[in-house]
Scaffold this motif. Structure first.
Motif, short mmCIF file in Angstrom:
data_model
loop_
_atom_site.label_atom_id
_atom_site.label_comp_id
_atom_site.label_asym_id
_atom_site.label_seq_id
_atom_site.Cartn_x
_atom_site.Cartn_y
_atom_site.Cartn_z
N GLU A 38 51.45 57.70 34.84
CA GLU A 38 52.03 57.39 36.14
C GLU A 38 51.85 58.57 37.08
N PRO A 39 51.96 58.36 38.39
CA PRO A 39 51.82 59.48 39.34
C PRO A 39 52.85 60.58 39.07
N ILE A 40 52.48 61.80 39.45
CA ILE A 40 53.33 62.96 39.24
C ILE A 40 53.71 63.59 40.58
N SER A 41 54.79 64.36 40.55
CA SER A 41 55.23 65.09 41.74
C SER A 41 54.50 66.43 41.82
N LYS A 42 54.81 67.19 42.85
CA LYS A 42 54.20 68.52 42.97
C LYS A 42 54.66 69.44 41.85
N TYR A 43 55.70 69.05 41.13
CA TYR A 43 56.19 69.82 40.00
C TYR A 43 55.56 69.36 38.68
N ASP A 44 54.59 68.45 38.75
CA ASP A 44 53.92 67.90 37.57
C ASP A 44 54.84 67.05 36.72
N SER A 45 55.97 66.64 37.28
CA SER A 45 56.92 65.77 36.59
C SER A 45 56.85 64.38 37.22
N GLY A 46 57.81 63.54 36.89
CA GLY A 46 57.81 62.18 37.43
C GLY A 46 57.92 62.15 38.94
N SER A 48 58.87 59.45 42.18
CA SER A 48 59.52 58.17 42.44
C SER A 48 58.58 57.19 43.12
N ALA A 49 58.90 55.91 42.99
CA ALA A 49 58.10 54.87 43.63
C ALA A 49 58.10 55.04 45.14
N GLU A 50 59.24 55.47 45.69
CA GLU A 50 59.34 55.68 47.14
C GLU A 50 58.40 56.80 47.60
N ASP A 51 58.41 57.90 46.85
CA ASP A 51 57.53 59.02 47.21
C ASP A 51 56.07 58.65 47.02
N ASN A 52 55.80 57.84 46.01
CA ASN A 52 54.42 57.40 45.78
C ASN A 52 53.94 56.54 46.94
N THR A 53 54.78 55.63 47.39
CA THR A 53 54.43 54.78 48.53
C THR A 53 54.21 55.62 49.79
N ALA A 54 54.97 56.70 49.88
CA ALA A 54 54.84 57.59 51.05
C ALA A 54 53.65 58.53 50.95
N LEU A 297 40.84 66.85 44.25
CA LEU A 297 42.29 66.66 44.24
C LEU A 297 42.60 65.17 44.33
N ILE A 298 43.35 64.68 43.34
CA ILE A 298 43.70 63.25 43.32
C ILE A 298 45.10 63.13 43.92
N ASP A 299 45.16 63.12 45.25
CA ASP A 299 46.44 63.05 45.94
C ASP A 299 46.71 61.64 46.44
N GLY A 300 47.71 61.50 47.30
CA GLY A 300 48.09 60.19 47.79
C GLY A 300 47.02 59.49 48.61
N GLY A 301 46.00 60.23 49.03
CA GLY A 301 44.90 59.62 49.78
C GLY A 301 43.94 58.83 48.92
N VAL A 302 44.01 59.01 47.59
CA VAL A 302 43.17 58.25 46.67
C VAL A 302 43.89 56.95 46.33
N PRO A 303 43.31 55.80 46.64
CA PRO A 303 44.00 54.53 46.37
C PRO A 303 44.15 54.27 44.88
N GLU A 304 45.16 53.48 44.54
CA GLU A 304 45.40 53.12 43.15
C GLU A 304 44.73 51.80 42.81
#
Length: 524
Positions: A38-46, A48-54, A297-304
């Motif tokens: 699943e996607p990770i945060s900047k801390y390499d941890s989980g 949230s769905a809200e942050d992922n959408t953002a 870098l696989i950031d939020g700009g890369v679609p899922e």
């Protein structure tokens, strides 16, 4: 002048009936994914769905699929390989072991993988099950597995694949100290890396293979040594040290690729945050004439990929009840990054050590020692879920208690600071004691200068002859990360609760969990 020479040489070769065409290959690579499906945060941890959408999250297998798809579209000749440690890191591994990794890697069409030390966390049998499930070779050159029934005759040292009409040799490499880091059992003997690699290079060269890629889970420092002490290795795809090599990223350790002689070394950090993309051109003799690229870098700009999102969601179903439970709050971010905790005191290390000590303080335990290699992520401020705690402490290690002399504790701390330069996981985070160490002293030659233990409300010098009660985890107590001095401890009990549960319960009772660096560890 050079261009004219090359053109004339090519014309001469063609005139004599010998083709002298360059061969280009794109090497796509990952390493140290650690079950971050699943996607990770900047801390390499989980995350949230809200942050992922953002668009604030990174990685996740659904993004990796599209990143690989786009990279393959940029070339007509590519391979996809992995530098080890797909296992361990989230509940996806805890619950499914290697089954999800096998499914996802098969779907993405990997061409090869080396064995990481964490592939041995649950013994050779789980690794063997994973190998039986994947459609690509899993390799390890620097070990003798002939005495291990689960792997004998199944785990190859190297292999040859074909791409674009050319043969490419792949060689696997695993940490020589894997017995200290995981649970390979006593039937496997690990050997020195450079010699093992050279042996496979010589074998492949004799078979007519002149393009050789080493998949190395041995760390950036070892990779440079291997490159300098072997001949015939063209590319080393690294792992284990979670090193970011890049020409553009601010936190990069070095350029991408690093050239050691004629060998190109690459590594792409960890956790699926980057996809390595190395473009290599070989001449007709198999020598690299150009090597360039960059980890993407696989950031939020890369679609899922929506199909993968749905599948990961399906697999996450049984895990959600466990990991979504809010167990505590954190007033501020709890630093658990390996680049910090493996070289100095860190907030997460203090929290974990405090939690272990608090759990058994009434049992005559004075000190807690936590290996930083067991700390796998940070936690950001706010609500803390059990899933986050399990991402920090994924190994299902149990709380251990035992008794040793003050001198043994000094020896343990000396071991703990012996490999700081290599950012190894044995660096000790502590509670109930403070220590000072001198980096200018050679490893294991007296780096530990002062150790103070808490007695009552004050710190006093440790007594080498006195017996102290210690809390740690079962991995450390049984000699992991070089702590062999604990294997003969008295009154050892290794079957306490999971350290992750100990920390979750401590955090739940500890209010805002506003941990900080307190001067427990001093570097001279």
């Amino acid at each position: 002048m050079l261009k004219t020479f090359m053109t004339s040489a090519a014309a001469l070769a063609l005139g004599t009936g010998v083709a002298a065409a360059d061969y280009s290959l794109t090497i796509l690579h990952t390493n140290d994914f650690h079950a971050r499906f699943e996607p990770i945060s900047k801390y390499d941890s989980g995350c949230s769905a809200e942050d992922n959408t953002a668009g604030e999250c990174f990685g996740g297998w659904a993004r990796l699929v599209n990143a690989v798809k786009d990279a393959r579209a940029r070339t007509n000749n590519s391979i996809l390989v992995d530098g080890g440690d797909q296992f361990q890191g989230t509940l996806f591994y805890t619950y499914y072991k290697g089954k999800v990794a096998a499914e996802m890697m098969n779907g993405l069409g990997y061409d090869g993988m080396t064995v990481g030390n964490h592939e041995f966390d649950d013994g050779p049998e789980v690794l063997a099950g994973f190998m039986a499930s994947v459609n690509f070779p899993v390799l390890m050159s620097n070990a003798d597995v002939s005495g291990e029934p689960a792997l004998a005759g199944k785990l190859a040292k190297s292999t040859v694949i074909e791409r674009g009409g050319e043969k490419i040799g792949l060689i696997g490499l695993t940490p020589q100290d894997t017995p200290d880091l995981a649970s390979p059992g006593k039937n496997i003997t690990f050997t020195e890396p450079a010699g093992a690699v050279q042996g496979e290079v010589d074998k492949l060269t004799a078979e007519g293979v002149n393009k050789i890629v080493v998949l190395s889970h041995s760390g950036f420092a070892v990779d440079k040594v291997v490159a300098a002490n072997t001949t015939g290795v063209d590319v080393i795809v690294g792992g284990h040290s979670n090193t970011l090599l890049s020409n553009t990223q601010d936190r990069a350790v070095d350029v991408y690729p690093v050239m050691v002689g004629d060998t190109a070394i690459v590594q792409a950090y960890a956790y699926g945050k980057f996809l390595g993309e190395l473009n290599v051109t070989f001449d007709d003799a198999g020598k690299i004439t150009e090597a360039k690229g960059e980890p993407l870098l696989i950031d939020g700009g890369v679609p899922e990929d929506e199909t993968i999102v749905a599948r990961i969601g399906e697999l996450a179903g049984p895990l959600d009840e466990i990991r979504n439970k809010v167990v505590a709050n954190a007033a501020g971010a709890l630093e658990g990054d390996r680049s910090v905790c493996r070289v100095e005191e860190c907030a997460m290390g203090n929290l974990i050590a405090d939690a272990m000590l608090a759990r058994v303080k009434d049992q005559g335990i004075d000190i807690a020692i936590m290996n930083s290699g067991g700390i796998r992520a940070s936690i950001d401020a706010g609500e803390v879920t059990m899933g986050e705690v399990l991402t920090v402490l994924p190994f299902q290690n149990t709380l251990s208690t035992f008794q040793v002399s003050g001198q043994t504790i000094i020896d343990a701390l000396e071991n703990g600071v012996s490999q700081v330069e290599e950012v190894k996981g044995r660096f000790p985070q502590v509670a109930g004691l403070k220590y000072t160490w001198d980096a200018s002293v050679a490893p294991n030659e007296g780096r530990i200068k002062e150790v103070m233990v808490m007695e009552g409300d004050a710190f006093v010098p440790i007594d080498p002859a006195k017996t102290y009660g210690v809390a740690s985890n079962n991995f450390v107590r049984n000699g992991g990360d070089g702590f062999k001095m604990f294997t003969t401890a008295e009154n050892a009990y290794d079957f306490g609760p999971d350290v992750a549960d100990v920390v979750a319960e401590y955090m739940a009772a500890n209010g805002d969990n506003a941990m900080s660096v307190e001067g427990r560890i001093t570097k001279q």
